[in-house]
Design a protein around this motif. Sequence first.
Motif, PDB file in Angstrom:
ATOM      1  N   ASP A 121       0.840  -1.191   0.000  1.00 36.31           N
ATOM      2  CA  ASP A 121       0.000   0.000   0.000  1.00 36.31           C
ATOM      3  C   ASP A 121       0.882   1.249   0.000  1.00 36.31           C
ATOM      4  O   ASP A 121       1.934   1.282   0.641  1.00 36.31           O
ATOM      5  CB  ASP A 121      -0.907   0.012   1.224  1.00 36.31           C
ATOM      6  N   ARG A 122       0.432   2.268  -0.712  1.00 36.21           N
ATOM      7  CA  ARG A 122       1.207   3.502  -0.858  1.00 36.21           C
ATOM      8  C   ARG A 122       0.612   4.591   0.034  1.00 36.21           C
ATOM      9  O   ARG A 122      -0.530   4.994  -0.147  1.00 36.21           O
ATOM     10  CB  ARG A 122       1.191   3.949  -2.333  1.00 36.21           C
ATOM     11  N   VAL A 172      -4.896  -3.665  -7.565  1.00 37.44           N
ATOM     12  CA  VAL A 172      -5.773  -4.152  -6.491  1.00 37.44           C
ATOM     13  C   VAL A 172      -6.052  -3.079  -5.452  1.00 37.44           C
ATOM     14  O   VAL A 172      -6.581  -3.366  -4.383  1.00 37.44           O
ATOM     15  CB  VAL A 172      -5.163  -5.396  -5.816  1.00 37.44           C
ATOM     16  N   GLY A 173      -5.701  -1.825  -5.764  1.00 33.47           N
ATOM     17  CA  GLY A 173      -6.088  -0.722  -4.892  1.00 33.47           C
ATOM     18  C   GLY A 173      -5.036  -0.238  -3.927  1.00 33.47           C
ATOM     19  O   GLY A 173      -5.367   0.400  -2.919  1.00 33.47           O
ATOM     20  N   ASN A 174      -3.763  -0.490  -4.217  1.00 33.14           N
ATOM     21  CA  ASN A 174      -2.713  -0.108  -3.265  1.00 33.14           C
ATOM     22  C   ASN A 174      -2.568   1.397  -3.073  1.00 33.14           C
ATOM     23  O   ASN A 174      -1.972   1.851  -2.096  1.00 33.14           O
ATOM     24  CB  ASN A 174      -1.371  -0.692  -3.693  1.00 33.14           C
ATOM     25  N   THR A 175      -3.100   2.177  -3.995  1.00 35.43           N
ATOM     26  CA  THR A 175      -3.101   3.631  -3.837  1.00 35.43           C
ATOM     27  C   THR A 175      -4.429   4.135  -3.286  1.00 35.43           C
ATOM     28  O   THR A 175      -4.463   4.963  -2.367  1.00 35.43           O
ATOM     29  CB  THR A 175      -2.821   4.316  -5.184  1.00 35.43           C
ATOM     30  N   LEU A 176      -5.534   3.625  -3.789  1.00 35.31           N
ATOM     31  CA  LEU A 176      -6.843   4.139  -3.402  1.00 35.31           C
ATOM     32  C   LEU A 176      -7.281   3.679  -2.017  1.00 35.31           C
ATOM     33  O   LEU A 176      -7.900   4.453  -1.266  1.00 35.31           O
ATOM     34  CB  LEU A 176      -7.886   3.709  -4.437  1.00 35.31           C
ATOM     35  N   LEU A 177      -6.985   2.461  -1.669  1.00 38.24           N
ATOM     36  CA  LEU A 177      -7.443   1.949  -0.376  1.00 38.24           C
ATOM     37  C   LEU A 177      -6.859   2.732   0.801  1.00 38.24           C
ATOM     38  O   LEU A 177      -7.580   3.030   1.759  1.00 38.24           O
ATOM     39  CB  LEU A 177      -7.132   0.458  -0.261  1.00 38.24           C
ATOM     40  N   PRO A 178      -5.567   3.091   0.777  1.00 40.02           N
ATOM     41  CA  PRO A 178      -5.056   3.939   1.861  1.00 40.02           C
ATOM     42  C   PRO A 178      -5.759   5.292   1.946  1.00 40.02           C
ATOM     43  O   PRO A 178      -5.900   5.849   3.037  1.00 40.02           O
ATOM     44  CB  PRO A 178      -3.568   4.095   1.504  1.00 40.02           C
ATOM     45  N   ASP A 208     -11.652  -7.410  -9.414  1.00 42.17           N
ATOM     46  CA  ASP A 208     -12.385  -8.329  -8.538  1.00 42.17           C
ATOM     47  C   ASP A 208     -11.748  -8.384  -7.146  1.00 42.17           C
ATOM     48  O   ASP A 208     -12.455  -8.403  -6.126  1.00 42.17           O
ATOM     49  CB  ASP A 208     -12.411  -9.739  -9.146  1.00 42.17           C
ATOM     50  N   LEU A 209     -10.420  -8.408  -7.090  1.00 42.45           N
ATOM     51  CA  LEU A 209      -9.726  -8.434  -5.799  1.00 42.45           C
ATOM     52  C   LEU A 209      -9.943  -7.129  -5.040  1.00 42.45           C
ATOM     53  O   LEU A 209     -10.132  -7.129  -3.812  1.00 42.45           O
ATOM     54  CB  LEU A 209      -8.232  -8.669  -6.015  1.00 42.45           C
ATOM     55  N   LYS A 212     -13.215  -6.937  -3.213  1.00 48.97           N
ATOM     56  CA  LYS A 212     -13.350  -7.832  -2.059  1.00 48.97           C
ATOM     57  C   LYS A 212     -12.719  -7.257  -0.797  1.00 48.97           C
ATOM     58  O   LYS A 212     -12.891  -7.806   0.286  1.00 48.97           O
ATOM     59  CB  LYS A 212     -12.707  -9.187  -2.377  1.00 48.97           C
ATOM     60  N   ASP A 213     -11.978  -6.162  -0.932  1.00 47.32           N
ATOM     61  CA  ASP A 213     -11.323  -5.565   0.227  1.00 47.32           C
ATOM     62  C   ASP A 213     -12.357  -4.863   1.110  1.00 47.32           C
ATOM     63  O   ASP A 213     -13.216  -4.138   0.607  1.00 47.32           O
ATOM     64  CB  ASP A 213     -10.263  -4.561  -0.240  1.00 47.32           C
ATOM     65  N   ARG A 214     -12.255  -5.060   2.418  1.00 45.01           N
ATOM     66  CA  ARG A 214     -13.243  -4.498   3.330  1.00 45.01           C
ATOM     67  C   ARG A 214     -13.291  -2.976   3.251  1.00 45.01           C
ATOM     68  O   ARG A 214     -14.363  -2.366   3.363  1.00 45.01           O
ATOM     69  CB  ARG A 214     -12.916  -4.942   4.758  1.00 45.01           C
ATOM     70  N   ARG A 215     -12.149  -2.326   3.048  1.00 43.24           N
ATOM     71  CA  ARG A 215     -12.128  -0.876   2.936  1.00 43.24           C
ATOM     72  C   ARG A 215     -12.948  -0.405   1.747  1.00 43.24           C
ATOM     73  O   ARG A 215     -13.681   0.598   1.822  1.00 43.24           O
ATOM     74  CB  ARG A 215     -10.683  -0.378   2.841  1.00 43.24           C
ATOM     75  N   TYR A 216     -12.833  -1.134   0.648  1.00 44.77           N
ATOM     76  CA  TYR A 216     -13.615  -0.791  -0.538  1.00 44.77           C
ATOM     77  C   TYR A 216     -15.099  -1.075  -0.298  1.00 44.77           C
ATOM     78  O   TYR A 216     -15.950  -0.248  -0.639  1.00 44.77           O
ATOM     79  CB  TYR A 216     -13.130  -1.593  -1.747  1.00 44.77           C
ATOM     80  N   ILE A 217     -15.388  -2.205   0.269  1.00 43.29           N
ATOM     81  CA  ILE A 217     -16.786  -2.594   0.495  1.00 43.29           C
ATOM     82  C   ILE A 217     -17.503  -1.560   1.355  1.00 43.29           C
ATOM     83  O   ILE A 217     -18.632  -1.141   1.047  1.00 43.29           O
ATOM     84  CB  ILE A 217     -16.850  -3.987   1.148  1.00 43.29           C
TER      85      ILE A 217
END
Length: 279
Positions: A121-122, A172-178, A208-209, A212-217
């Motif tokens: 994650d970034r 898989v969201g390493n920039t957006l999820l943080p 798809d991955l 499935k991340d709780r932060r995204y959900i």
Amino acid sequence: EMQTALSYYVLYAQLAEDAAGGGPSPSAPASTPSTIASTTSTACPIEVGTGNDEHEHWIEDADWTDKRMSESRNLLEKNEALCDVETSSARGSYLVRQYEVNAGKHWDDFYSRHDTKFFKDRHYLHKTFPDEFGPLYSERSDTKSDDCRGGDTTCDRGTGDTFTVMEIGCGVGNTLLPLLERGASAVVNGKRRRIRVWGLDFASVAIDLLKKDRRYIDAASDGRAMAGVWDITQAPPSMYEIGSISDVSILLFCLSAVSPDKMPDAARHAASTLKPGGT
């Protein structure tokens, strides 16, 4: 940006020269496979992260003089043929075509093999792009509560008070999820705005991955996170409605995976996602 790109081409030219049997260049930087460190080298002024949080973003720490630019151009011209994948190898053209035709399959295979474990994650966007992301990482960011949920009248759900960040080539969201971890809103230009993210990637497995991340959900359930599959070299799918909606659109390690002849289309399509005045 051009200096950074030139630094890489110079490095590649040096590596090509070494591979051809010329031996290490006197000005080649000391490096490891995962690190290019700026020392006294006249060839590469870039310092690259080594896992330390303080050095996970790009740092330009040297000036380009006319002499340095001239030396770099000479080195590039000397090794230009060796740096051309299509002409430096008998199988070069064939391999380029195969990777282009089967690009989608290769990326899906990559994410199927590595899942979410390949990239970290970034958390450094406010350092690399302080003007665009500084407010989202400031102490005034809403990290504890969601002021945009419920009856808060200072943070409407309308697009006028939404700060949208779009990443093209999001993986898989390493920039957006943080960013979603920072909270649901932030003060931008003196006004609290609701944070919304859009993630787009060529690989359906990656999307798809991400979903499935709780932060995204959690964010998606409140309408603050969306994601979809998009080949940036093609016009955006109309069902996404992503034209002129983004305050900031980012492409991190994305254009390097696009064929040079398709880069103008990719840049044009990326720019089409921006609001007037967006970055």
